[in-house]
Scaffold this active site. Structure first.
Site, PDB file in Angstrom:
ATOM      1  CE  LYS A 110      -4.354  -1.835   1.448  1.00  0.00           C
ATOM      2  NZ  LYS A 110      -4.980  -2.584   2.523  1.00  0.00           N
ATOM      3  CE  LYS A 189      -5.599  -7.653  -3.658  1.00  0.00           C
ATOM      4  NZ  LYS A 189      -6.842  -8.143  -3.090  1.00  0.00           N
ATOM      5  CE  LYS A 192     -14.066  -4.256  -1.250  1.00  0.00           C
ATOM      6  NZ  LYS A 192     -13.238  -4.599  -0.080  1.00  0.00           N
TER       7      LYS A 192
HETATM    8  P1  ADP Z   1      -9.985  -5.431  -1.510  1.00  0.00           P
HETATM    9  O1  ADP Z   1      -8.526  -5.750  -1.720  1.00  0.00           O
HETATM   10  O2  ADP Z   1     -10.700  -5.328  -2.782  1.00  0.00           O
HETATM   11  O3  ADP Z   1     -10.196  -4.224  -0.607  1.00  0.00           O
HETATM   12  P2  ADP Z   1     -10.699  -6.972   0.819  1.00  0.00           P
HETATM   13  O4  ADP Z   1      -9.336  -6.689   1.328  1.00  0.00           O
HETATM   14  O5  ADP Z   1     -11.840  -6.344   1.517  1.00  0.00           O
HETATM   15  O6  ADP Z   1     -10.670  -6.623  -0.750  1.00  0.00           O
HETATM   16  O7  ADP Z   1     -10.929  -8.529   0.740  1.00  0.00           O
HETATM   17  C1  ADP Z   1     -12.065  -9.259   1.154  1.00  0.00           C
HETATM   18  C2  ADP Z   1     -11.810 -10.722   0.865  1.00  0.00           C
HETATM   19  O8  ADP Z   1     -11.706 -10.933  -0.548  1.00  0.00           O
HETATM   20  C3  ADP Z   1     -10.488 -11.243   1.454  1.00  0.00           C
HETATM   21  O9  ADP Z   1     -10.650 -12.573   1.885  1.00  0.00           O
HETATM   22  C4  ADP Z   1      -9.542 -11.170   0.308  1.00  0.00           C
HETATM   23  O10 ADP Z   1      -8.469 -12.084   0.428  1.00  0.00           O
HETATM   24  C5  ADP Z   1     -10.450 -11.526  -0.863  1.00  0.00           C
HETATM   25  N1  ADP Z   1      -9.945 -10.916  -2.095  1.00  0.00           N
HETATM   26  C6  ADP Z   1      -9.813  -9.588  -2.339  1.00  0.00           C
HETATM   27  N2  ADP Z   1      -9.328  -9.374  -3.572  1.00  0.00           N
HETATM   28  C7  ADP Z   1      -9.139 -10.599  -4.127  1.00  0.00           C
HETATM   29  C8  ADP Z   1      -8.664 -11.045  -5.393  1.00  0.00           C
HETATM   30  N3  ADP Z   1      -8.289 -10.188  -6.332  1.00  0.00           N
HETATM   31  N4  ADP Z   1      -8.599 -12.379  -5.609  1.00  0.00           N
HETATM   32  C9  ADP Z   1      -8.979 -13.268  -4.664  1.00  0.00           C
HETATM   33  N5  ADP Z   1      -9.455 -12.907  -3.457  1.00  0.00           N
HETATM   34  C10 ADP Z   1      -9.538 -11.596  -3.181  1.00  0.00           C
END
Ligand code: ADP
Ligand code: TRP
Length: 326
Positions: A110, A189, A192
């Protein structure tokens, strides 16, 4: 087994969240005691707009219910409704070496992406350890990006147990290989926080536009192409039955396939998969009283579990709270 996971309400959920996490969360309800929550305090490290945070929190709750979270057997709640979790995070921060957090990839990534880090972002894994351990969870289903956070949780539990006695079982991550990392439309990856996501509930027109904007290489139509290096194909693999995946794999390799054609199929496949849920979600969104009841009851029951653990923790660290008002 006791299963726990959290999702940050930091934006509308995307297909990476769904295939990487949400789908497993719902499948695990069948045979386990499951707890799922909106990690609002984790979101606060990046979302600092009260109106938005509130809206995203309701959004995530609606998404869970839309895909079949069953409140009769699974607890769903908001992180802030079990305030003991922040108390435990403080206790853990006192047994967590700085070096353990300095090695966290998610924090380093980040910062590398230009986010100005606050202290909350740095200590994020400590709060996550508290989320997991306060319910003495056995299994934590997540995507690959969270693997290290679960290892840190195990390290913190071990530190605490060695110092104060064995209160916490060591949890295991549950990560499905096929969906561990869903790429975003730019190939990084999907997240959000990178703005490269395909949201689950985009309306058809916006969805089509998003799909057409997926980054592909500029090789001519006639050229044979590598399916595994192509983002539209990687998405099709999540959505189509095996025979049709094979069909597209062969078409890529044979040459003569334009990306427009693949993207059109992808758009249809996403519409077929998520479209029917859109209406269900709309109906649920109208019944705010029901959603609130589910969250209230989830929080009540989760808090009972958390308080049992906190009694043991306070006793173990030498701070039984004897004078607290009821
Ligand atoms: P983001 O990175 O979009 O903010 P979160 O951190 O809130 O997402 O993740 C919520 C769940 O979704 C977690 O278990 C995370 O590992 C999974 N996750 C988020 N992005 C991905 C991705 N690109 N591929 C697989 N799993 C993901
Ligand atoms: N850090 C997780 C994510 O970004 C969200 C989260 C917070 C979580 N607390 C948790 C996940 C506890 C699993 C267990 O995806």
């Amino acid at each position: 087994m006791r299963v726990l996971s959290g999702i940050q309400p930091s934006g509308r959920l995307h297909i990476g969240n769904y295939f990487g996490a949400l789908r497993q969360h719902l499948a695990l309800q069948e045979d386990n005691e499951c707890l799922y929550f909106m990690a609002s305090y984790h979101s606060l490290t990046t979302v600092q707009d009260g109106k938005l945070l509130r809206a995203y929190t309701t959004d995530v709750a609606l998404d869970y219910l839309t895909f079949g979270l069953d409140p009769a057997r699974t607890l769903m709640f908001c992180q802030q409704d079990v305030p003991e979790v922040t108390e435990l995070a403080w206790v853990f921060s006192c047994v967590t070496p700085m070096g353990l957090l300095e090695r966290a990839h998610s924090y380093k990534d980040k910062v590398a992406h230009g986010i100005m880090p606050n202290v909350g972002l740095f200590t994020y894994p400590v709060l996550m350890a508290a989320d997991i351990l306060i319910y003495r969870s056995d299994v934590v289903p997540v995507g690959m990006d969270q693997k290290q956070h679960i290892e840190i949780t195990r390290d913190i539990a071990t530190k605490f147990n060695n110092q104060f006695g064995g209160i916490f079982p060591l949890p295991d991550g549950y990560i499905l290989e096929e969906t561990a990392v869903v790429p975003g439309i730019d190939g990084r990856k999907m997240s959000k926080s990178y703005g490269n996501e395909v949201e689950m509930f985009l309306e058809p027109k916006a969805l089509r536009k998003k799909i057409m904007s997926i980054v592909t290489d500029s090789s001519p139509v006639e050229a044979p192409k590598d399916p595994e290096g192509s983002i539209p194909f990687l998405y099709l693999k999540l959505l189509l039955p095996p025979e049709e995946i094979e069909y597209w794999r062969e078409r890529y390799k044979a040459g003569g396939l334009g990306y427009g054609e693949v993207k059109q199929r992808l758009y249809e496949a996403l519409e077929d998969y998520f479209g029917p849920y859109r209406e269900k979600r709309r109906e649920l969104a109208r019944d705010t009283a029901y959603v609130e009841d589910v969250l209230r009851e989830g929080a009540r029951r989760a808090r009972l579990l958390a308080n049992e653990t906190m009694e043991l923790v306070r006793e173990a660290i030498g701070l039984p709270i004897s004078y607290k008002q009821p």
